[in-house]
Design a protein around this motif. Sequence first.
Motif, mmCIF file in Angstrom:
data_model
loop_
_atom_site.group_PDB
_atom_site.id
_atom_site.type_symbol
_atom_site.label_atom_id
_atom_site.label_comp_id
_atom_site.label_asym_id
_atom_site.label_seq_id
_atom_site.Cartn_x
_atom_site.Cartn_y
_atom_site.Cartn_z
ATOM 1 N N VAL A 93 16.866 106.520 53.776
ATOM 2 C CA VAL A 93 17.737 105.844 54.741
ATOM 3 C C VAL A 93 18.269 106.841 55.756
ATOM 4 C CG1 VAL A 93 19.934 104.633 55.026
ATOM 5 C CG2 VAL A 93 18.373 103.965 53.180
ATOM 6 N N ALA A 94 18.712 108.003 55.262
ATOM 7 C CA ALA A 94 19.222 109.037 56.165
ATOM 8 C C ALA A 94 18.117 109.554 57.081
ATOM 9 C CB ALA A 94 19.816 110.184 55.349
ATOM 10 N N LEU A 95 16.919 109.729 56.522
ATOM 11 C CA LEU A 95 15.794 110.227 57.327
ATOM 12 C C LEU A 95 15.418 109.226 58.408
ATOM 13 C CD1 LEU A 95 13.521 112.258 57.844
ATOM 14 C CD2 LEU A 95 12.164 111.079 56.104
ATOM 15 N N LEU A 96 15.306 107.941 58.046
ATOM 16 C CA LEU A 96 14.973 106.917 59.042
ATOM 17 C C LEU A 96 16.011 106.877 60.150
ATOM 18 C CD1 LEU A 96 13.718 103.937 56.845
ATOM 19 C CD2 LEU A 96 12.411 105.132 58.596
ATOM 20 N N GLY A 97 17.279 106.933 59.771
ATOM 21 C CA GLY A 97 18.345 106.920 60.775
ATOM 22 C C GLY A 97 18.242 108.104 61.716
ATOM 23 N N ALA A 98 17.978 109.286 61.161
ATOM 24 C CA ALA A 98 17.873 110.488 61.989
ATOM 25 C C ALA A 98 16.679 110.418 62.928
ATOM 26 C CB ALA A 98 17.771 111.727 61.095
ATOM 27 N N VAL A 99 15.536 109.943 62.418
ATOM 28 C CA VAL A 99 14.333 109.846 63.246
ATOM 29 C C VAL A 99 14.548 108.870 64.403
ATOM 30 C CG1 VAL A 99 11.957 108.995 63.248
ATOM 31 C CG2 VAL A 99 12.713 110.550 61.457
ATOM 32 N N ILE A 100 15.126 107.720 64.119
ATOM 33 C CA ILE A 100 15.342 106.722 65.176
ATOM 34 C C ILE A 100 16.324 107.242 66.220
ATOM 35 C CG2 ILE A 100 16.300 104.426 65.642
ATOM 36 C CD1 ILE A 100 15.138 103.568 62.925
ATOM 37 N N VAL A 101 17.379 107.930 65.770
ATOM 38 C CA VAL A 101 18.353 108.502 66.707
ATOM 39 C C VAL A 101 17.678 109.550 67.594
ATOM 40 C CG1 VAL A 101 20.401 109.970 66.880
ATOM 41 C CG2 VAL A 101 20.399 108.018 65.322
ATOM 42 N N LEU A 102 16.838 110.403 66.996
ATOM 43 C CA LEU A 102 16.147 111.432 67.782
ATOM 44 C C LEU A 102 15.151 110.809 68.751
ATOM 45 C CD1 LEU A 102 15.596 114.158 65.040
ATOM 46 C CD2 LEU A 102 17.062 114.328 67.043
ATOM 47 N N TRP A 103 14.442 109.768 68.327
ATOM 48 C CA TRP A 103 13.547 109.075 69.249
ATOM 49 C C TRP A 103 14.325 108.506 70.441
ATOM 50 C CZ3 TRP A 103 10.503 106.047 64.962
ATOM 51 C CH2 TRP A 103 9.419 106.813 64.541
ATOM 52 N N SER A 104 15.456 107.909 70.151
ATOM 53 C CA SER A 104 16.233 107.235 71.189
ATOM 54 C C SER A 104 16.922 108.214 72.134
ATOM 55 C CB SER A 104 17.290 106.314 70.552
ATOM 56 O OG SER A 104 16.687 105.371 69.693
ATOM 57 N N SER A 105 17.181 109.415 71.657
ATOM 58 C CA SER A 105 17.931 110.391 72.468
ATOM 59 C C SER A 105 17.028 111.479 73.040
ATOM 60 C CB SER A 105 19.043 111.027 71.625
ATOM 61 O OG SER A 105 18.513 111.649 70.458
ATOM 62 N N GLU A 106 15.741 111.188 73.178
ATOM 63 C CA GLU A 106 14.808 112.178 73.716
ATOM 64 C C GLU A 106 15.259 112.778 75.048
ATOM 65 O OE1 GLU A 106 10.208 112.570 75.370
ATOM 66 O OE2 GLU A 106 11.024 110.633 74.763
ATOM 67 N N PRO A 107 15.814 111.985 75.990
ATOM 68 C CA PRO A 107 16.252 112.592 77.258
ATOM 69 C C PRO A 107 17.303 113.675 77.081
ATOM 70 C CG PRO A 107 16.131 110.206 77.461
ATOM 71 C CD PRO A 107 15.963 110.518 76.010
ATOM 72 N N LEU A 108 18.056 113.648 75.974
ATOM 73 C CA LEU A 108 19.114 114.632 75.761
ATOM 74 C C LEU A 108 18.587 115.933 75.176
ATOM 75 C CD1 LEU A 108 21.930 112.317 74.306
ATOM 76 C CD2 LEU A 108 21.652 113.140 76.652
ATOM 77 N N HIS A 109 17.660 115.843 74.197
ATOM 78 C CA HIS A 109 17.197 117.058 73.520
ATOM 79 C C HIS A 109 15.793 117.485 73.932
ATOM 80 C CE1 HIS A 109 14.827 114.371 70.987
ATOM 81 N NE2 HIS A 109 15.917 113.710 70.652
ATOM 82 N N GLY A 110 15.005 116.585 74.521
ATOM 83 C CA GLY A 110 13.694 116.943 75.040
ATOM 84 C C GLY A 110 12.600 117.115 74.004
ATOM 85 N N ILE A 111 12.851 116.751 72.743
ATOM 86 C CA ILE A 111 11.818 116.867 71.709
ATOM 87 C C ILE A 111 10.925 115.641 71.770
ATOM 88 C CG2 ILE A 111 11.355 117.148 69.242
ATOM 89 C CD1 ILE A 111 14.131 118.331 68.943
ATOM 90 N N ASP A 112 9.629 115.850 71.889
ATOM 91 C CA ASP A 112 8.685 114.746 72.002
ATOM 92 C C ASP A 112 8.756 113.849 70.763
ATOM 93 O OD1 ASP A 112 5.797 113.493 71.649
ATOM 94 O OD2 ASP A 112 5.982 114.113 73.749
ATOM 95 N N PRO A 113 8.701 112.514 70.946
ATOM 96 C CA PRO A 113 8.761 111.598 69.795
ATOM 97 C C PRO A 113 7.690 111.878 68.746
ATOM 98 C CG PRO A 113 9.075 110.376 71.827
ATOM 99 C CD PRO A 113 8.723 111.790 72.219
ATOM 100 N N ALA A 114 6.515 112.355 69.171
ATOM 101 C CA ALA A 114 5.460 112.661 68.202
ATOM 102 C C ALA A 114 5.874 113.805 67.286
ATOM 103 C CB ALA A 114 4.165 113.009 68.930
ATOM 104 N N ILE A 115 6.558 114.817 67.841
ATOM 105 C CA ILE A 115 7.030 115.948 67.031
ATOM 106 C C ILE A 115 8.098 115.474 66.060
ATOM 107 C CG2 ILE A 115 8.099 118.221 67.103
ATOM 108 C CD1 ILE A 115 5.233 118.063 68.217
ATOM 109 N N VAL A 116 8.990 114.610 66.544
ATOM 110 C CA VAL A 116 10.026 114.052 65.663
ATOM 111 C C VAL A 116 9.376 113.299 64.506
ATOM 112 C CG1 VAL A 116 11.928 112.391 65.516
ATOM 113 C CG2 VAL A 116 11.734 113.904 67.507
ATOM 114 N N ALA A 117 8.357 112.495 64.821
ATOM 115 C CA ALA A 117 7.677 111.716 63.780
ATOM 116 C C ALA A 117 7.007 112.623 62.761
ATOM 117 C CB ALA A 117 6.643 110.783 64.409
ATOM 118 N N MET A 118 6.371 113.692 63.208
ATOM 119 C CA MET A 118 5.686 114.579 62.282
ATOM 120 C C MET A 118 6.676 115.362 61.413
ATOM 121 S SD MET A 118 2.584 113.884 62.595
ATOM 122 C CE MET A 118 2.024 115.125 61.439
ATOM 123 N N ILE A 119 7.816 115.761 61.978
ATOM 124 C CA ILE A 119 8.853 116.414 61.169
ATOM 125 C C ILE A 119 9.367 115.438 60.108
ATOM 126 C CG2 ILE A 119 11.185 117.389 61.204
ATOM 127 C CD1 ILE A 119 10.540 118.473 64.011
ATOM 128 N N GLY A 120 9.603 114.194 60.538
ATOM 129 C CA GLY A 120 10.028 113.173 59.582
ATOM 130 C C GLY A 120 8.992 112.944 58.492
#
Length: 499
Positions: free
Chosen positions: A292-319
Amino acid sequence: MTETRFATTPPTKLGRTGPSRPKLRIPAPTLPVALSGAVVFLLCVRVVFAGVAGDLSFDGTVTVLVFLVAVWMWIFAPVDDTYVALGAALTLVLTGPVDAETFTGTLGDTVIWLLVGSFVIAAAVTASGLASWVAARVLSAAHTPRQLVHLVTIVLLVTTYAIPATSGRAALALPVFLALAAVLRHRPKLVLALAVVFPSVILFSAVGSLLGAGAHLITSEILRTATGSGIGFLQWILLGLPLAIVWSHIAAEIALSLFTDRSERAQPITLSKNAFGVSSAAPLTRPQRRLVALLGAVIVLWSSEPLHGIDPAIVAMIGALLAAAPRLGATTLPAALKTIPWSLLLFMAATLCLGVALTTSGAAQWFADLAFGPVRGMGDSAATSFVVVVVLVSLVSHLVIQSRSARSAVLVPIVIATAPAFGIDPAAAAFASTAAAGFCLTLTSSAKPVAMFAASDTVPGYSGSHLLRMSAALAPVSVALILACSLWVWPVLGLSLHS
């Protein structure tokens, strides 16, 4: 009672999003096949003449010819969709419109890695039993049929952000439906309504997420190629979630009204958490809490890409790595990789290649001029008519092109090329087309989730006549809803219809 945990029925057992399984077709009569073949042949002759006359470049001519043959084979040929798509892409490479680097690069595109990571996370969710736990807790709170179908809708809406692609979500949800059908077996009308609600909501809620269907990723990438800017994860949520919520709940209400009577809807129901294979007092396990915590973190990072600049694909692979980490995750990486529909990824890569060729060779623009040239310059009425035609054609296209991704690969390049001539923003037109293409409920062969919940020896589902009734009632509502969003809702949310 038979165990109904999701972990016993992983997506790869029940059905895949990709076209690797045999096509679910209604056998095509010989005459329509012959007529369609004759029409395609005449169109090919027309294309060759356009190329000879200089109206279409050599690359454009080849691309259109390959495109026409591929579409005809997707509709009529008893050949796997992925095979057709790969054959079309390789033909474009050998004849010149696409270079080898572009062809191989599509398989390494960020959208492919995004899906790989997402499917690994989904495998962990499945293996942990988290989905069945949520279903037991939420659905056991229902006391009436109406409450039940709308709680089912809410749960399926949430899974849009945890499980990529509609077939994966259908495979995850099928055990829950079977548990409900077993408990409510003395109420066949309600079971029938639920059988229609599950695939309907799975299909219509998909528009709420960029990962909801492979077609969404294809649309975004074709937009990026044509205009330099796609539609990101957060923007897709802002645009698609309101439509997904309203569309899904309307579909659930229509199904309940069509297939149950007033006395059935008034009769109360009682569901135990144990019906879903979950102990009535079982709290979330430690792996489930971590997920649950991991899913929440991944979705937040996907949604906030303009702020941190990490590509959604990288976020998904880390998750994915965390979801499959030893002693931390809920599955292993080898087990998770086996659940990935690799055929889907190959199909997406090949259709992306075809979409790029249509856009860059001038083929999409030629199609646009041919189809819409006579009505250009007619002012606002022409622009509105164009949007209506795009929505209608996209909505009915599932009757001839079964694959949702293939529909977007066919329609979106033409829509993007045509929209500016009518003063329409290409992104708005492409989004409306992709949303409308999500309506694929008319036949059991229209989409894999629909086929999975159809009546069989093991599933107490529906027949073709039930689907036709549902489609006839919901299609006009769907057209009106998408047009209303295009004209009034999406402009307020930042996607103006007029460029």
